[in-house]
Motif scaffolding. Structure first.
Motif, short mmCIF file in Angstrom:
data_model
loop_
_atom_site.label_atom_id
_atom_site.label_comp_id
_atom_site.label_asym_id
_atom_site.label_seq_id
_atom_site.Cartn_x
_atom_site.Cartn_y
_atom_site.Cartn_z
N SER A 195 -10.09 -2.11 0.03
CA SER A 195 -9.61 -2.05 -1.10
C SER A 195 -9.02 -3.21 -1.62
O SER A 195 -8.36 -4.31 -0.97
N LYS A 196 -8.69 -3.41 -2.94
CA LYS A 196 -8.13 -4.71 -3.47
C LYS A 196 -6.66 -5.01 -3.10
O LYS A 196 -6.23 -5.89 -3.14
N LYS A 197 -6.18 -3.93 -2.50
CA LYS A 197 -4.71 -4.06 -2.27
C LYS A 197 -4.69 -4.78 -0.86
O LYS A 197 -3.31 -5.13 -0.63
N LEU A 208 -8.57 8.39 -5.27
CA LEU A 208 -8.83 7.54 -6.29
C LEU A 208 -7.78 7.61 -7.29
O LEU A 208 -7.12 6.54 -7.91
N GLU A 232 -7.28 0.94 3.34
CA GLU A 232 -7.45 0.03 3.43
C GLU A 232 -9.04 -0.27 3.24
O GLU A 232 -9.78 -1.45 2.44
N ALA A 291 -1.80 0.19 3.60
CA ALA A 291 -2.70 -0.85 3.37
C ALA A 291 -1.95 -2.04 3.96
O ALA A 291 -2.51 -3.22 4.32
N LEU A 351 -5.07 4.07 -2.15
CA LEU A 351 -6.24 3.82 -1.36
C LEU A 351 -5.96 3.37 0.10
O LEU A 351 -5.19 2.47 0.27
N ALA A 408 -11.29 -1.69 -8.26
CA ALA A 408 -10.44 -1.06 -7.01
C ALA A 408 -10.62 -1.89 -5.66
O ALA A 408 -10.08 -1.72 -4.66
N PHE A 409 -11.89 -2.29 -5.73
CA PHE A 409 -12.44 -2.90 -4.20
C PHE A 409 -12.80 -4.37 -4.45
O PHE A 409 -13.25 -5.07 -5.46
N GLY A 444 0.71 -1.11 -0.06
CA GLY A 444 -0.04 0.00 -0.05
C GLY A 444 0.89 1.23 -0.20
O GLY A 444 0.63 2.58 -0.41
N SER A 446 -0.54 4.58 1.41
CA SER A 446 -1.84 4.14 1.61
C SER A 446 -1.78 3.39 3.10
O SER A 446 -2.99 3.40 3.72
#
Length: 525
Positions: free
Chosen positions: A362-364, A114, A121, A49, A119, A142-143, A44, A47
């Motif tokens: 988030s997809k991360k 975005l 979490e 993440a 992003l 993205a999610f 992340g 971010s």
């Protein structure tokens, strides 16, 4: 409500491209949200993440789960170490790192986040209707698609048993679940009025829209505030935070189809046009603020709190604060919730879906942490956590006196913002009760709003998506809003306004969007 589809076409196109690149770089071919090959803890970078993802699962489970999110701010930024937030995090076994964004700026700030790719979490999206950029982000991966992880919800008993009806449908796209709800109550906004002014001027409590109009006209003429009394105020829409209470009364939320079987956008129905004509009458009476179309939220609330407004539309739980402040200048100030007012198409009660936005992951975030986040969100939907979220801790935020919860000074730690990190269970009076108010006050509001759920309606367009609409409406929304304002202010005739609406509804792109709305409606009705 009018501003839900503000022009963002260029931004959305850019975001679509950027998000697609982000998604392709962050998920290595996983299907249905599965992060194939993504076992490194997810990068992340800024971010955050990846926080808390190193080490084994057993190590990660041993302590509080670190969670980073962005969420809407409605009050002063909270102290995350105060008694309320410390106890909430302890009970849920989480360590929350929340970037609080003022609610009016949320969509703009989210657009920037975005587009940057950083992003957090969790995006705790604070509105019932997703913005075009948020819809684009979901479609571009993205999610997480939560559908396979949630399954039949047997592993998440609170989500299974305590959510509002259709809650997960409202947060789905193409049959896939992308978010968990920020659950609120179905009773939310209420049209209020200064009861002390009604009594002073010997005006009966209105029961119809016509009686309401007559009452406002008399109040404005009498100027009981002595400062130039407003009738109904606005804040950049028509009357308040939304004109939905009046749309309900005129029947604009009843599905209205064109000759092709398309579901017409609620603000372009004949019923909405009738509502515009009603406001035209209020404006001609002098009962609508002349600045109704440009007034900001803060200005409208200041006028209400200063005791200069006869009526306002807001979540009922805000009224205690408005009344308390107004009493400083006007000791007899009393703001009541009006009973449902009968209009030509129903009653003036717009019910909430009880899904006030949602939590999107988030997809991360790697799958093992997603599962822990889902457990945290499920725990936050228990009835016990919901009671805590609204009332706080006994002996700290309230004391039990003769069987009643009496707020302490620390009850001020509990407000709209403090609900923003929990799913919560469905509750009847969550948007009515003010935890800082005496029980007798809240009980009175229960009585005033007792019939709301019986007669109220939901705006279906809050949860309907149309790609064509997202593309076409931003090109016309400003122009349409200007036409509404001009019609209300008497600068154009109602025939001119009707002709303009007819022109829009006859356009091929509008008809295409209406067909998409009709198809989407079959899924939620």
């Amino acid at each position: 409500m009018i501003k839900r589809y503000r022009a963002k076409a260029c931004i959305v196109m850019l975001l679509g491209l950027v998000i697609a690149l982000i998604a392709s770089g962050c998920s290595s071919g996983g299907s249905n949200g599965g992060p194939a090959g993504n076992t490194s803890g997810g990068s992340g970078a800024d971010s955050g993440a990846s926080s808390g993802n190193s080490g084994t699962q057993e190590q990660a489970d041993s302590g509080p789960l670190p969670v980073q999110m962005i969420a809407g701010l409605y009050n002063e930024a909270p102290d995350m170490n105060n008694e309320f937030w410390a106890e909430l995090q302890k009970r849920l076994n989480v360590k929350l790192d929340i970037n609080w964004i003022p609610s009016g700026d949320f969509d703009t700030k989210l657009d920037l986040i975005l587009s940057s790719g950083n992003l957090p979490e969790i995006v705790a999206y604070p509105n019932q209707t997703l913005s075009p950029s948020m819809i684009s982000a979901i479609k571009n991966g993205a999610f997480w698609d939560l559908t396979p992880l949630l399954g039949d919800l047997s592993a998440y008993p609170n989500l299974k048993n305590n959510l509002p009806p259709n809650a997960l449908k409202y947060l789905s796209m193409n049959g896939k679940i992308y978010g968990l709800p920020r659950t609120r109550s179905r009773i939310d906004e209420g049209l209020n009025i200064r009861k002390d002014w009604l009594d002073k001027l010997h005006i009966p409590v209105p029961t119809t829209l016509d009686e309401y109009r007559d009452a406002l006209k008399k109040i404005v003429a009498a100027d009981p505030s002595g400062q130039g009394t407003f009738g109904i105020i606005g804040n950049g829409t028509i009357v308040s935070d939304g004109d939905g209470t009046f749309e309900a009364a005129f029947g604009a939320y009843k599905p209205t189809y064109n000759d092709d079987g398309g579901l017409i956008w609620h603000q372009l129905t004949p019923q909405y046009t009738d509502m515009v004509n009603y406001f035209r009458g209020l404006y001609a009476d002098g009962s609508m603020a002349k600045e109704f179309s440009t007034m900001k939220v803060a200005q409208a609330q200041q006028i209400e709190s200063a005791g200069r407004s006869a009526t306002y539309v807001r979540s009922i739980k805000w009224l205690y604060g408005f009344e308390t402040t107004a009493k400083k200048a006007q000791p007899d100030a009393q703001i009541m919730v009006l009973p449902p007012l009968k209009g030509p198409g129903g009653y003036n009660v717009e019910l909430s879906t009880a899904v006030n936005g949602g939590f999107f992951i988030s997809k991360k975030v790697p799958e093992d942490k997603v599962k822990r986040i889902l457990k945290y969100l499920d725990a936050s939907a228990s009835k016990e956590m919901t009671d805590f979220a609204y009332n706080g801790q006994e002996g700290v935020h309230y004391n039990m006196v003769n069987g009643n919860k009496v707020p302490t000074d620390l009850a001020k730690q509990i407000n709209t913002t403090s609900l923003g990190a929990s799913v919560l269970a469905l509750t009847e009076w969550g948007k009515v009760d003010d935890p800082a108010a005496p029980k007798e006050y809240n009980d009175e509001k229960h009585k005033e709003a007792a019939d709301y759920e019986k007669v109220g309606v939901i705006n279906p367009f809050l949860v309907l998506h149309s790609d064509t609409w997202s593309d076409i409406w931003p090109k016309y929304s400003d122009e349409w809003e200007s036409m509404v304002t001009q019609a209300i202010a008497g600068k154009i005739s109602m025939d001119d306004y009707k002709a303009y609406v007819a022109k829009l509804n006859d356009m091929s792109d509008f008809k295409k969007a209406y067909k998409e709305f009709a198809d989407a409606y079959t899924y939620i009705k």
